[in-house]
Design a protein around this motif. Sequence first.
Motif, PDB file in Angstrom:
ATOM      1  N   PRO A 288      -5.363  -4.732  -6.183  1.00 31.95           N
ATOM      2  CA  PRO A 288      -6.557  -3.888  -6.016  1.00 31.95           C
ATOM      3  C   PRO A 288      -7.147  -3.961  -4.615  1.00 31.95           C
ATOM      4  O   PRO A 288      -7.677  -2.971  -4.101  1.00 31.95           O
ATOM      5  N   THR A 289      -7.074  -5.139  -3.992  1.00 32.66           N
ATOM      6  CA  THR A 289      -7.632  -5.276  -2.646  1.00 32.66           C
ATOM      7  C   THR A 289      -6.854  -4.428  -1.645  1.00 32.66           C
ATOM      8  O   THR A 289      -7.438  -3.705  -0.827  1.00 32.66           O
ATOM      9  N   LEU A 290      -5.539  -4.487  -1.716  1.00 28.99           N
ATOM     10  CA  LEU A 290      -4.710  -3.739  -0.768  1.00 28.99           C
ATOM     11  C   LEU A 290      -4.748  -2.244  -1.060  1.00 28.99           C
ATOM     12  O   LEU A 290      -4.670  -1.429  -0.137  1.00 28.99           O
ATOM     13  N   ARG A 291      -4.867  -1.891  -2.319  1.00 26.44           N
ATOM     14  CA  ARG A 291      -4.972  -0.461  -2.660  1.00 26.44           C
ATOM     15  C   ARG A 291      -6.225   0.137  -2.041  1.00 26.44           C
ATOM     16  O   ARG A 291      -6.208   1.261  -1.528  1.00 26.44           O
ATOM     17  N   ALA A 292      -7.318  -0.625  -2.070  1.00 23.62           N
ATOM     18  CA  ALA A 292      -8.567  -0.133  -1.487  1.00 23.62           C
ATOM     19  C   ALA A 292      -8.572  -0.263   0.029  1.00 23.62           C
ATOM     20  O   ALA A 292      -9.090   0.595   0.735  1.00 23.62           O
ATOM     21  N   GLY A 293      -7.989  -1.355   0.548  1.00 21.80           N
ATOM     22  CA  GLY A 293      -8.076  -1.634   1.980  1.00 21.80           C
ATOM     23  C   GLY A 293      -7.008  -0.960   2.821  1.00 21.80           C
ATOM     24  O   GLY A 293      -7.231  -0.646   3.992  1.00 21.80           O
ATOM     25  N   ILE A 294      -5.794  -0.751   2.235  1.00 26.10           N
ATOM     26  CA  ILE A 294      -4.709  -0.093   2.969  1.00 26.10           C
ATOM     27  C   ILE A 294      -4.170   1.030   2.076  1.00 26.10           C
ATOM     28  O   ILE A 294      -3.066   0.939   1.517  1.00 26.10           O
ATOM     29  N   PRO A 295      -4.932   2.105   1.910  1.00 31.42           N
ATOM     30  CA  PRO A 295      -4.534   3.166   0.967  1.00 31.42           C
ATOM     31  C   PRO A 295      -3.249   3.885   1.357  1.00 31.42           C
ATOM     32  O   PRO A 295      -2.630   4.530   0.509  1.00 31.42           O
ATOM     33  N   THR A 296      -2.837   3.784   2.637  1.00 29.41           N
ATOM     34  CA  THR A 296      -1.616   4.474   3.065  1.00 29.41           C
ATOM     35  C   THR A 296      -0.349   3.703   2.707  1.00 29.41           C
ATOM     36  O   THR A 296       0.753   4.237   2.817  1.00 29.41           O
ATOM     37  N   ALA A 297      -0.479   2.438   2.292  1.00 31.53           N
ATOM     38  CA  ALA A 297       0.700   1.646   1.931  1.00 31.53           C
ATOM     39  C   ALA A 297       1.218   2.057   0.560  1.00 31.53           C
ATOM     40  O   ALA A 297       0.448   2.447  -0.322  1.00 31.53           O
ATOM     41  N   ASN A 298       2.526   1.934   0.374  1.00 35.54           N
ATOM     42  CA  ASN A 298       3.184   2.353  -0.866  1.00 35.54           C
ATOM     43  C   ASN A 298       3.156   1.208  -1.880  1.00 35.54           C
ATOM     44  O   ASN A 298       3.802   0.179  -1.666  1.00 35.54           O
ATOM     45  N   PRO A 299       2.433   1.355  -3.009  1.00 33.04           N
ATOM     46  CA  PRO A 299       2.336   0.261  -3.985  1.00 33.04           C
ATOM     47  C   PRO A 299       3.681  -0.178  -4.543  1.00 33.04           C
ATOM     48  O   PRO A 299       3.868  -1.356  -4.845  1.00 33.04           O
ATOM     49  N   SER A 300       4.615   0.754  -4.698  1.00 37.16           N
ATOM     50  CA  SER A 300       5.910   0.365  -5.265  1.00 37.16           C
ATOM     51  C   SER A 300       6.667  -0.574  -4.344  1.00 37.16           C
ATOM     52  O   SER A 300       7.507  -1.351  -4.799  1.00 37.16           O
ATOM     53  N   ALA A 301       6.344  -0.546  -3.049  1.00 40.03           N
ATOM     54  CA  ALA A 301       7.008  -1.444  -2.100  1.00 40.03           C
ATOM     55  C   ALA A 301       6.455  -2.852  -2.225  1.00 40.03           C
ATOM     56  O   ALA A 301       7.196  -3.809  -2.507  1.00 40.03           O
ATOM     57  N   TYR A 302       5.140  -3.006  -2.054  1.00 37.52           N
ATOM     58  CA  TYR A 302       4.617  -4.370  -2.001  1.00 37.52           C
ATOM     59  C   TYR A 302       4.482  -5.012  -3.379  1.00 37.52           C
ATOM     60  O   TYR A 302       4.713  -6.212  -3.523  1.00 37.52           O
ATOM     61  N   ILE A 303       4.157  -4.248  -4.403  1.00 34.65           N
ATOM     62  CA  ILE A 303       4.058  -4.840  -5.742  1.00 34.65           C
ATOM     63  C   ILE A 303       5.444  -5.136  -6.296  1.00 34.65           C
ATOM     64  O   ILE A 303       5.678  -6.182  -6.908  1.00 34.65           O
ATOM     65  N   GLY A 304       6.390  -4.217  -6.098  1.00 39.82           N
ATOM     66  CA  GLY A 304       7.746  -4.442  -6.579  1.00 39.82           C
ATOM     67  C   GLY A 304       8.373  -5.675  -5.948  1.00 39.82           C
ATOM     68  O   GLY A 304       8.980  -6.509  -6.640  1.00 39.82           O
ATOM     69  N   ALA A 305       8.208  -5.818  -4.624  1.00 44.43           N
ATOM     70  CA  ALA A 305       8.783  -6.975  -3.932  1.00 44.43           C
ATOM     71  C   ALA A 305       8.157  -8.270  -4.423  1.00 44.43           C
ATOM     72  O   ALA A 305       8.847  -9.265  -4.669  1.00 44.43           O
ATOM     73  N   SER A 306       6.848  -8.255  -4.594  1.00 43.60           N
ATOM     74  CA  SER A 306       6.142  -9.468  -4.989  1.00 43.60           C
ATOM     75  C   SER A 306       6.420  -9.860  -6.425  1.00 43.60           C
ATOM     76  O   SER A 306       6.850 -10.978  -6.721  1.00 43.60           O
ATOM     77  N   THR A 307       6.197  -8.932  -7.335  1.00 39.75           N
ATOM     78  CA  THR A 307       6.245  -9.269  -8.754  1.00 39.75           C
ATOM     79  C   THR A 307       7.668  -9.432  -9.272  1.00 39.75           C
ATOM     80  O   THR A 307       7.951 -10.349 -10.047  1.00 39.75           O
ATOM     81  N   ALA A 308       8.581  -8.553  -8.832  1.00 39.98           N
ATOM     82  CA  ALA A 308       9.931  -8.580  -9.385  1.00 39.98           C
ATOM     83  C   ALA A 308      10.796  -9.683  -8.783  1.00 39.98           C
ATOM     84  O   ALA A 308      11.646 -10.247  -9.467  1.00 39.98           O
ATOM     85  N   ILE A 309      10.584  -9.999  -7.504  1.00 36.82           N
ATOM     86  CA  ILE A 309      11.459 -10.964  -6.837  1.00 36.82           C
ATOM     87  C   ILE A 309      10.697 -12.192  -6.344  1.00 36.82           C
ATOM     88  O   ILE A 309      11.089 -13.327  -6.595  1.00 36.82           O
TER      89      ILE A 309
END
Length: 332
Positions: A288-309
């Motif tokens: 939620p912090t990054l979604r609000a603070g860096i709205p141009t970033a792609n959630p599937s990139a940073y959440i997928g990398a973090s949570t899945a791997i």
Amino acid sequence: MSDFLELFIKQIQSPTLGFLIGGIVVASFGSQLAIPDAIYKFITFFLLLKIGLSAGIAIRNSNLSEILLPALAAVLIGILIVLIAQYTLGKMPGIKFTDAIATGGLFGAVSGSTLAAVLPQLESAGIKYEAWSAALYPFMDIPALVTAIVVASVYTGRKSADTSEKVEIWPIIKDSLQSSAVTAMLLGVGLGILTRPERVYEGFFDPLFRGFLSILMIIMGMEAAQRMNELRKVAQWFAIYAFISPLLHGFIAFGVGLIIHKITGFSIGGAVVLAVIAASSSDISGPPTLRAGIPTANPSAYIGASTAIGTPVAIAIGIPLFIGLAQYMLAQ
């Protein structure tokens, strides 16, 4: 490897990633589902205020005289992790800079589940650690997220500015720190430290947090579906980063913990805790912090990398590795 695969499957089924994937699926099938903007803004404010409150309460309940040097180390490590992402993942071909920074911010932030996993394993191994060492997490978590937002804002400001004019960095940093995301989080930290909000925290914020986070994940998944094409040619870089970086960050923090051990008597077990929170990547405070603070970033990139791997690597490989190192050092 079997432990890693088991954790990988569990993470795929976790609510954070599950609801994100759900949002991706419904958007991919052309659903007209839409969350009103006012509801999204309220949910974001609620989540960030709760994150700040939990951090502030943890800081207030810790022994600041003992925690001072380890806390400073946690702050610097959180910032360093973002800078490492900037100069590694951010330099890979085809990677959007804001995606790299958001990923670094998420890996600099801390996973509560990973932290909770290491403490009983330390006890089972008979390795002593400071009772307050778990309170180190907000000192790494918040600086990493704020640094990611500021670095992304400076980059965006430079890109949008006229290259013939000198870019003023401080106004960009000031705007980042005054943004709604950082302000809500820091407000919660201040209230957690200076007041005693435990009753309202336990009765209102804590019970509703995961439900609201799930709704936010659906929103982020719907956004991610529209931007999937951005990742198809560069997904391997995120996978490589997500596998290597938890161990790299953990080794850096473990080394710093050993230096503090020599200086102040900080326990080897405490160094393991510091290493594990550095190896972890956030699935709660970060999105939620990054979604609000860096709205141009792609959630599937940073959440997928973090949570899945990232999380399976930290738990299945990082925790046994750093506990093994601690046992070896204590046996010498």
